[in-house]
Write a protein that holds these residues in place. Structure first.
Motif, PDB file in Angstrom:
ATOM      1  N   LEU A 336      30.992  53.776  14.605  1.00 21.53           N
ATOM      2  CA  LEU A 336      32.251  53.102  14.274  1.00 21.53           C
ATOM      3  C   LEU A 336      33.448  53.850  14.846  1.00 21.53           C
ATOM      4  O   LEU A 336      34.436  53.223  15.254  1.00 21.53           O
ATOM      5  N   TYR A 337      33.387  55.180  14.869  1.00 22.71           N
ATOM      6  CA  TYR A 337      34.494  55.929  15.461  1.00 22.71           C
ATOM      7  C   TYR A 337      34.650  55.592  16.938  1.00 22.71           C
ATOM      8  O   TYR A 337      35.770  55.427  17.443  1.00 22.71           O
ATOM      9  N   ALA A 338      33.521  55.459  17.640  1.00 21.03           N
ATOM     10  CA  ALA A 338      33.586  55.107  19.060  1.00 21.03           C
ATOM     11  C   ALA A 338      34.101  53.679  19.246  1.00 21.03           C
ATOM     12  O   ALA A 338      34.955  53.417  20.102  1.00 21.03           O
ATOM     13  N   LEU A 339      33.598  52.749  18.422  1.00 24.20           N
ATOM     14  CA  LEU A 339      33.968  51.344  18.598  1.00 24.20           C
ATOM     15  C   LEU A 339      35.392  51.037  18.154  1.00 24.20           C
ATOM     16  O   LEU A 339      36.035  50.135  18.700  1.00 24.20           O
ATOM     17  N   THR A 340      35.886  51.766  17.133  1.00 22.82           N
ATOM     18  CA  THR A 340      37.242  51.492  16.640  1.00 22.82           C
ATOM     19  C   THR A 340      38.309  52.241  17.427  1.00 22.82           C
ATOM     20  O   THR A 340      39.491  52.182  17.067  1.00 22.82           O
ATOM     21  N   SER A 341      37.915  52.938  18.493  1.00 20.52           N
ATOM     22  CA  SER A 341      38.918  53.614  19.317  1.00 20.52           C
ATOM     23  C   SER A 341      39.895  52.627  19.935  1.00 20.52           C
ATOM     24  O   SER A 341      41.050  52.965  20.201  1.00 20.52           O
ATOM     25  N   THR A 367      46.873  59.866  21.965  1.00 16.14           N
ATOM     26  CA  THR A 367      46.191  59.125  20.903  1.00 16.14           C
ATOM     27  C   THR A 367      44.697  59.439  20.885  1.00 16.14           C
ATOM     28  O   THR A 367      44.104  59.647  19.814  1.00 16.14           O
ATOM     29  N   SER A 368      44.085  59.467  22.053  1.00 17.24           N
ATOM     30  CA  SER A 368      42.644  59.705  22.117  1.00 17.24           C
ATOM     31  C   SER A 368      42.263  61.126  21.726  1.00 17.24           C
ATOM     32  O   SER A 368      41.136  61.384  21.288  1.00 17.24           O
ATOM     33  N   SER A 369      43.196  62.076  21.883  1.00 21.19           N
ATOM     34  CA  SER A 369      42.872  63.487  21.603  1.00 21.19           C
ATOM     35  C   SER A 369      43.468  63.997  20.298  1.00 21.19           C
ATOM     36  O   SER A 369      43.219  65.145  19.923  1.00 21.19           O
ATOM     37  N   LEU A 370      44.233  63.172  19.584  1.00 18.26           N
ATOM     38  CA  LEU A 370      44.912  63.643  18.381  1.00 18.26           C
ATOM     39  C   LEU A 370      43.919  64.090  17.312  1.00 18.26           C
ATOM     40  O   LEU A 370      44.154  65.082  16.606  1.00 18.26           O
ATOM     41  N   PHE A 371      42.813  63.393  17.175  1.00 20.12           N
ATOM     42  CA  PHE A 371      41.781  63.818  16.223  1.00 20.12           C
ATOM     43  C   PHE A 371      40.574  64.428  16.924  1.00 20.12           C
ATOM     44  O   PHE A 371      39.965  65.372  16.398  1.00 20.12           O
ATOM     45  N   TRP A 407      31.741  59.685  23.490  1.00 21.85           N
ATOM     46  CA  TRP A 407      33.201  59.714  23.533  1.00 21.85           C
ATOM     47  C   TRP A 407      33.720  59.401  24.933  1.00 21.85           C
ATOM     48  O   TRP A 407      34.677  58.643  25.088  1.00 21.85           O
ATOM     49  N   VAL A 408      33.096  59.994  25.954  1.00 21.47           N
ATOM     50  CA  VAL A 408      33.575  59.801  27.331  1.00 21.47           C
ATOM     51  C   VAL A 408      33.314  58.384  27.833  1.00 21.47           C
ATOM     52  O   VAL A 408      34.165  57.781  28.501  1.00 21.47           O
ATOM     53  N   LEU A 409      32.151  57.826  27.503  1.00 24.30           N
ATOM     54  CA  LEU A 409      31.762  56.523  28.048  1.00 24.30           C
ATOM     55  C   LEU A 409      32.098  55.349  27.155  1.00 24.30           C
ATOM     56  O   LEU A 409      32.120  54.202  27.619  1.00 24.30           O
ATOM     57  N   VAL A 410      32.345  55.604  25.862  1.00 21.93           N
ATOM     58  CA  VAL A 410      32.646  54.505  24.931  1.00 21.93           C
ATOM     59  C   VAL A 410      34.014  54.693  24.282  1.00 21.93           C
ATOM     60  O   VAL A 410      34.889  53.826  24.379  1.00 21.93           O
ATOM     61  N   GLY A 411      34.221  55.820  23.600  1.00 21.46           N
ATOM     62  CA  GLY A 411      35.445  56.018  22.837  1.00 21.46           C
ATOM     63  C   GLY A 411      36.700  56.037  23.682  1.00 21.46           C
ATOM     64  O   GLY A 411      37.644  55.265  23.440  1.00 21.46           O
ATOM     65  N   PHE A 412      36.740  56.904  24.678  1.00 19.81           N
ATOM     66  CA  PHE A 412      37.949  57.018  25.497  1.00 19.81           C
ATOM     67  C   PHE A 412      38.239  55.741  26.294  1.00 19.81           C
ATOM     68  O   PHE A 412      39.397  55.288  26.326  1.00 19.81           O
ATOM     69  N   PRO A 413      37.237  55.112  26.960  1.00 19.37           N
ATOM     70  CA  PRO A 413      37.543  53.847  27.654  1.00 19.37           C
ATOM     71  C   PRO A 413      38.066  52.769  26.725  1.00 19.37           C
ATOM     72  O   PRO A 413      38.973  52.004  27.102  1.00 19.37           O
ATOM     73  N   LEU A 414      37.519  52.661  25.509  1.00 22.54           N
ATOM     74  CA  LEU A 414      38.028  51.660  24.570  1.00 22.54           C
ATOM     75  C   LEU A 414      39.457  51.972  24.149  1.00 22.54           C
ATOM     76  O   LEU A 414      40.256  51.046  23.927  1.00 22.54           O
ATOM     77  N   THR A 415      39.796  53.256  24.032  1.00 20.66           N
ATOM     78  CA  THR A 415      41.187  53.616  23.732  1.00 20.66           C
ATOM     79  C   THR A 415      42.117  53.170  24.857  1.00 20.66           C
ATOM     80  O   THR A 415      43.203  52.625  24.607  1.00 20.66           O
ATOM     81  N   VAL A 416      41.695  53.382  26.089  1.00 24.63           N
ATOM     82  CA  VAL A 416      42.504  52.970  27.240  1.00 24.63           C
ATOM     83  C   VAL A 416      42.645  51.449  27.283  1.00 24.63           C
ATOM     84  O   VAL A 416      43.749  50.913  27.472  1.00 24.63           O
ATOM     85  N   ILE A 417      41.541  50.740  27.069  1.00 28.84           N
ATOM     86  CA  ILE A 417      41.589  49.271  27.091  1.00 28.84           C
ATOM     87  C   ILE A 417      42.491  48.752  25.985  1.00 28.84           C
ATOM     88  O   ILE A 417      43.328  47.855  26.193  1.00 28.84           O
ATOM     89  N   GLY A 418      42.324  49.321  24.764  1.00 28.00           N
ATOM     90  CA  GLY A 418      43.191  48.901  23.664  1.00 28.00           C
ATOM     91  C   GLY A 418      44.644  49.191  23.944  1.00 28.00           C
ATOM     92  O   GLY A 418      45.534  48.385  23.612  1.00 28.00           O
ATOM     93  N   GLY A 419      44.936  50.360  24.572  1.00 32.20           N
ATOM     94  CA  GLY A 419      46.315  50.693  24.905  1.00 32.20           C
ATOM     95  C   GLY A 419      46.916  49.744  25.928  1.00 32.20           C
ATOM     96  O   GLY A 419      48.074  49.327  25.797  1.00 32.20           O
ATOM     97  N   ILE A 420      46.144  49.373  26.942  1.00 33.98           N
ATOM     98  CA  ILE A 420      46.648  48.441  27.958  1.00 33.98           C
ATOM     99  C   ILE A 420      46.925  47.066  27.346  1.00 33.98           C
ATOM    100  O   ILE A 420      47.961  46.442  27.605  1.00 33.98           O
TER     101      ILE A 420
END
Length: 594
Positions: A336-341, A367-371, A407-420
């Motif tokens: 869930l942490y990876a998917l809710t990024s 945002t991706s590195s705050l926690f 985190w590299v392949l799921v969490g961070f890319p989802l953070t970038v996609i959500g941010g865009i």
């Protein structure tokens, strides 16, 4: 996608197997550790015990690895519905060093955990007897015989435990070369024979409900009782508090609206000449704060943890975390942490764009590195301590690479996609009042309106709403309990968010009434300080409510308690900010502005 698929599959394990009479039922040895330090565990075969020539480990799920499980096949030979009477497991010749090692483990109250058909079996390694004062007697004994009691229904195993009720412990004297009653010793060595018995009992409990049988069993002391009375007491206090805050605010606001709107009819030229409270700062209240990127990152990660916590509780209410799924909550939290990024990226970048933020790429990285950055640092320290001590809580390299890949392949890319997506879909800020170019001077504030005082009030009241339930949660996470009262947990979670929002609104109103428009960061810090109270409580729990000790257990406890405090700070800070923003928009929209 392969990493994501593996993480999702890791949630589902632990279904009961089917057997025929005479089928082999594998008993896995798992781990040992001090009774009072739940997170300090070591592989069972680190002790001088019976072990096969070649150790075969069981393939584990992600949650099991994170939980410190290291299951390996044992020498115990158990067949379905076939009793065994005092069968020899092995004969061991222990050196003086190995005897001392066993003595030390028994004196530290080491317990072991076996696993049979996903059913944990617990027992103590040995026995200690203290008697007399003068002379004082200190006897240490090793359990060399175990009685396995297994319950079954049809073709399924329902329950299993181990007993030493009618067994005498084998005495371990100081040094291996001394005479031990009835057993040959000499040459600095001690010979020990390990045996076991198996008894099968038919049960009427269906396999679908076998988790209830394990829940009712009490190898560890039961402290989690139905605590409805305490929760009802907290609920009544919270309802009274919320009612008091809401009624007072509504009456005060009603008088403010009536007075300000009457003054407005008299003309706008006199607005800045009298003491008009929060209305006089209407041209400054929506002035954007400093450190925009950090504020938006806090709001984004807070929204992510709010979504994650709600999803975990809902999954628990749906029965997805039963006691036979080892580490299922750990696996679910990682997935869930990876998917809710994407939630954190969307909320952070969307609001950052609304308040005229320009460096949106930096905002996504923050945002991706705050926690994740504090999490990685804390885990590195704790895992190093576990690795140094040889604990099974130290994650193997493959698991570390898997989590890093998640985190590299799921969490961070989802953070970038959500941010865009958030940046492109962000609208205007929608402030009811225009902001002047020159900020208004803030008058001196009394001591009770300072940030520290607001943090003390805003943190203590939400903490008091969850203090009762917090003990049970700590007893589950840092103890031996299986938490099952998820309905109560959902109620307490809703109470926590409600109290945080109402207290934030009240403190924001008192801040604005003193003509101080610096509410942005104040609203985050006031209720977000609940995390500090939770950490202080964790120190109190460690010293007064637990028997934990040692570097290994202490480093894990305080390291992850700090992370827990950070999670509550981010989550409640986000909730209190949005509540204050909605309140401020409401009161200024309700005024007659030229």
């Amino acid at each position: 996608m392969a990493v994501l698929r593996f993480l999702i599959l890791a949630l589902f394990s632990g279904w009961a197997a089917s057997y025929k009479k005479g089928d082999n039922v594998t008993l896995y040895v798992n781990k040992v550790g001090p009774y009072h330090n739940p997170q300090e565990t070591y592989h069972y075969y680190t002790l001088p015990v019976c072990r096969p020539d070649k150790v075969h480990h069981k393939s584990l799920s992600l949650g099991e690895v994170l939980d410190g499980d290291r299951m390996a096949e044992s020498l115990y030979f158990i067949r379905f519905q076939e009793n065994v009477d005092r069968k020899t497991l092995c004969k061991l010749t222990l050196s003086e060093k190995q005897v001392d090692e066993l003595r030390e483990a028994i004196e530290e109250l080491y317990y072991f955990e076996f696993v049979l058909d996903d059913i944990p079996i617990w027992g103590f390694v040995g026995y200690i007897e203290e008697s007399g004062f003068l002379p004082h007697s200190h006897k240490v004994g090793l359990w060399t015989h175990l009685d396995f009691n297994i319950e079954y229904n049809g073709d399924s195993v329902i329950f299993a435990n181990v007993s030493v009720k009618d067994v005498k412990p084998f005495p371990l004297e100081e040094g291996a070369g001394s005479a031990v009653g009835g057993v040959g010793v000499g040459g600095g060595s001690l010979t020990v024979t390990h045996t076991y018995s198996v008894r099968w009992y038919e049960s009427s409990l269906p396999s679908a409900r076998r988790a209830e049988r394990l829940r009712d069993y009490s190898f560890f002391p039961k402290t989690l009782e139905i605590h409805w009375l305490s929760i009802i007491n907290s609920l009544v206090l919270v309802v009274l508090l919320l009612g008091f805050v809401i009624i007072i605010l509504m009456r005060v606001l009603k008088n403010d609206f009536a007075r300000y709107n009457v003054e407005e009819e008299g003309g706008c030229d006199d607005l800045d000449q009298g003491d008009n409270g929060w209305k006089i700062i209407h041209t400054d209240v929506f002035r954007f704060p400093p450190f925009k990127s950090l504020l938006c990152a806090i709001l984004g990660v807070g929204a992510q943890f709010l979504t994650l916590a709600t999803a975990i509780i809902v999954m628990a209410l749906l029965g997805m975390f039963n006691v036979h799924r080892h580490g299922a909550i750990n696996s679910a939290a990682i997935v869930l942490y990876a998917l809710t990024s994407c939630v954190s990226g969307y909320v952070s970048c969307s609001f950052y764009t609304q308040i005229n933020g320009q460096r949106w790429v930096w905002n996504i990285i923050l945002t991706s590195s705050l926690f994740s950055a504090p999490l990685f640092f804390t885990w590195s320290v704790v895992n190093s301590v576990h690795w140094w001590s040889g604990s099974t809580q130290a994650l193997p390299a493959t698991t570390v690479l898997l989590l890093l890949g998640a985190w590299v392949l799921v969490g961070f890319p989802l953070t970038v996609i959500g941010g865009i997506v958030g940046k492109n879909r962000a609208g205007s800020f929608q402030a009811p009042c225009r902001t002047r170019n020159i900020p208004r001077q803030i008058p001196p504030q009394p001591w009770y309106k300072h940030t520290i005082v607001h943090m003390a009030i805003g943190g203590f009241l939400p903490f008091s709403a969850i203090s009762v339930e917090l003990y049970y949660i700590f007893a589950t996470v840092w103890g031996r309990e299986h938490y099952t009262l998820y309905g109560i947990l959902l109620c307490v979670f809703a109470i926590l968010l409600s109290v945080g929002a109402c207290i934030s609104v009240a403190l924001t109103y008192f801040l604005l009434s003193g003509e101080d428009y610096r509410w942005w960061w104040r609203s985050v810090l006031s209720t977000g300080s609940t995390g500090l109270f939770i950490f202080v409580y964790s120190v109190f729990y460690y010293r007064n409510r637990s028997s934990m000790s040692g570097l290994v257990q202490s480093s894990e406890f305080f390291g992850y308690s700090l992370l827990t405090a950070l999670v509550f700070t981010l989550m409640l800070g986000s909730v209190s900010f949005w509540a204050s923003l909605a309140f401020i928009r409401y009161i200024y929209r309700s005024l007659k502005m030229d």
